[in-house]
Motif scaffolding. Structure first.
Motif, PDB file in Angstrom:
ATOM      1  N   SER A  68       0.835  -1.199   0.000  1.00 53.72           N
ATOM      2  CA  SER A  68       0.000   0.000   0.000  1.00 53.72           C
ATOM      3  C   SER A  68       0.872   1.251   0.000  1.00 53.72           C
ATOM      4  O   SER A  68       2.075   1.189   0.257  1.00 53.72           O
ATOM      5  N   THR A  69       0.242   2.381  -0.280  1.00 50.23           N
ATOM      6  CA  THR A  69       0.921   3.675  -0.288  1.00 50.23           C
ATOM      7  C   THR A  69       0.096   4.672   0.501  1.00 50.23           C
ATOM      8  O   THR A  69      -1.099   4.831   0.256  1.00 50.23           O
ATOM      9  N   VAL A  70       0.722   5.356   1.461  1.00 56.15           N
ATOM     10  CA  VAL A  70       0.065   6.417   2.215  1.00 56.15           C
ATOM     11  C   VAL A  70       0.259   7.711   1.431  1.00 56.15           C
ATOM     12  O   VAL A  70       1.378   8.208   1.309  1.00 56.15           O
ATOM     13  N   ARG A  71      -0.828   8.250   0.889  1.00 57.89           N
ATOM     14  CA  ARG A  71      -0.742   9.458   0.070  1.00 57.89           C
ATOM     15  C   ARG A  71      -1.295  10.661   0.847  1.00 57.89           C
ATOM     16  O   ARG A  71      -2.301  10.551   1.550  1.00 57.89           O
ATOM     17  N   THR A  72      -0.617  11.799   0.716  1.00 61.23           N
ATOM     18  CA  THR A  72      -1.043  13.009   1.409  1.00 61.23           C
ATOM     19  C   THR A  72      -1.121  14.156   0.406  1.00 61.23           C
ATOM     20  O   THR A  72      -0.617  14.058  -0.714  1.00 61.23           O
ATOM     21  N   VAL A  73      -1.751  15.253   0.832  1.00 59.13           N
ATOM     22  CA  VAL A  73      -1.858  16.435  -0.018  1.00 59.13           C
ATOM     23  C   VAL A  73      -1.200  17.614   0.692  1.00 59.13           C
ATOM     24  O   VAL A  73      -1.230  17.727   1.919  1.00 59.13           O
ATOM     25  N   ALA A  74      -0.606  18.510  -0.086  1.00 60.43           N
ATOM     26  CA  ALA A  74       0.169  19.622   0.463  1.00 60.43           C
ATOM     27  C   ALA A  74      -0.668  20.512   1.373  1.00 60.43           C
ATOM     28  O   ALA A  74      -0.153  21.083   2.350  1.00 60.43           O
ATOM     29  N   SER A  75      -1.958  20.622   1.099  1.00 61.69           N
ATOM     30  CA  SER A  75      -2.808  21.519   1.889  1.00 61.69           C
ATOM     31  C   SER A  75      -2.952  21.073   3.341  1.00 61.69           C
ATOM     32  O   SER A  75      -3.364  21.858   4.199  1.00 61.69           O
ATOM     33  N   ASP A  76      -2.607  19.829   3.647  1.00 61.96           N
ATOM     34  CA  ASP A  76      -2.682  19.330   5.029  1.00 61.96           C
ATOM     35  C   ASP A  76      -1.485  19.765   5.875  1.00 61.96           C
ATOM     36  O   ASP A  76      -1.476  19.534   7.091  1.00 61.96           O
ATOM     37  N   GLY A  77      -0.470  20.349   5.245  1.00 61.43           N
ATOM     38  CA  GLY A  77       0.686  20.847   5.993  1.00 61.43           C
ATOM     39  C   GLY A  77       1.364  19.772   6.816  1.00 61.43           C
ATOM     40  O   GLY A  77       1.500  18.625   6.393  1.00 61.43           O
ATOM     41  N   ASP A  78       1.773  20.139   8.044  1.00 60.37           N
ATOM     42  CA  ASP A  78       2.505  19.204   8.890  1.00 60.37           C
ATOM     43  C   ASP A  78       1.633  18.085   9.428  1.00 60.37           C
ATOM     44  O   ASP A  78       2.151  17.115  10.001  1.00 60.37           O
ATOM     45  N   GLN A  79       0.316  18.191   9.276  1.00 59.05           N
ATOM     46  CA  GLN A  79      -0.550  17.084   9.686  1.00 59.05           C
ATOM     47  C   GLN A  79      -0.242  15.820   8.879  1.00 59.05           C
ATOM     48  O   GLN A  79      -0.562  14.710   9.304  1.00 59.05           O
ATOM     49  N   ARG A  80       0.409  16.002   7.739  1.00 58.84           N
ATOM     50  CA  ARG A  80       0.807  14.842   6.942  1.00 58.84           C
ATOM     51  C   ARG A  80       1.776  13.953   7.713  1.00 58.84           C
ATOM     52  O   ARG A  80       1.740  12.727   7.605  1.00 58.84           O
TER      53      ARG A  80
END
Length: 217
Positions: A68-80
């Motif tokens: 699997s891959t954990v994908r994040t978005v830039a708008s989440d900031g450090d919450q990523r």
């Protein structure tokens, strides 16, 4: 590729009850995985492979679940960072035995990138999570992982994918998942439970890795 959301109840660490948290991951790239290549049998060390990135962290779990891959978005900031850390901590714990797993194998940062960069932030968060759980971890330089997988330290991403297909019959399209698979394979190779029959020259590449003493092979 589908997005999966799971509720994870983390173990209490240091007297702090973390409570249920959500982790979002995408995958798998394929479910056509032959059992001997992915499934941990009785007595097999519990090893995970982690290809860390702020945007797409590849994970090869210890218990045979699909890559699997954990994908994040830039708008989440450090919450990523928290999202990645929560997911790794959940995957690095055996909820049946109620103990941490045996080893995490992480692709190291390139030498020129040590101590800097966004990926370095992810490394820090994940290493803290593993230390809190008491999971020993090993850092595998990219060139070492490539040589272990393909026999060449300058192998390309397509080379890594092809080696996985030729050796294990797995057609994985996500390069993060491919690296994570090879990282887990490297850990199991070192611990004497190889997933594949590889040439000695490729297996010898792992001698350059500083493996933790707690899991000496």
């Amino acid at each position: 590729m589908t997005a999966l959301t799971s509720q994870i109840s983390l173990p209490s660490l240091g007297g702090e009850d973390r409570g249920p948290l959500s982790a979002v991951r995408s995958g798998p790239a394929t479910t056509d995985s032959p059992a001997p290549a992915t499934t941990a049998g009785a007595g097999t060390p519990r090893v995970i492979g982690l290809d860390l990135s702020m945007t797409a962290t590849g994970i090869a779990t210890w218990d045979g679940r699909p890559l699997s891959t954990v994908r994040t978005v830039a708008s989440d900031g450090d919450q990523r960072l928290r999202r990645i850390m929560v997911t790794v901590r959940a995957d690095a714990y055996d909820y049946v035995a109620k103990t941490p797993i045996d080893l995490a194998v992480i692709e190291d940062l390139p030498t020129h990138a040590h101590g800097a960069g966004i990926t370095g932030m992810v490394h820090g968060a994940v290493r803290v999570a593993l230390m809190e759980l008491g999971v020993p971890y090993a850092l595998v330089p990219p060139a070492t992982l490539k040589k272990f997988a393909t026999g060449r330290g300058n192998a390309t991403k397509p080379d890594m994918r092809m080696a996985l297909f030729q050796r294990a019959g797995l057609d994985i399209r996500d390069d993060n998942q491919v690296d994570a698979w090879w990282l887990r394979a490297a850990g199991l190779e070192y611990l004497g439970h190889p997933l594949l029959e590889l040439p000695k020259a490729q297996r010898d590449a792992l001698a350059k890795v500083a493996w933790p003493e707690a899991v000496a092979g």
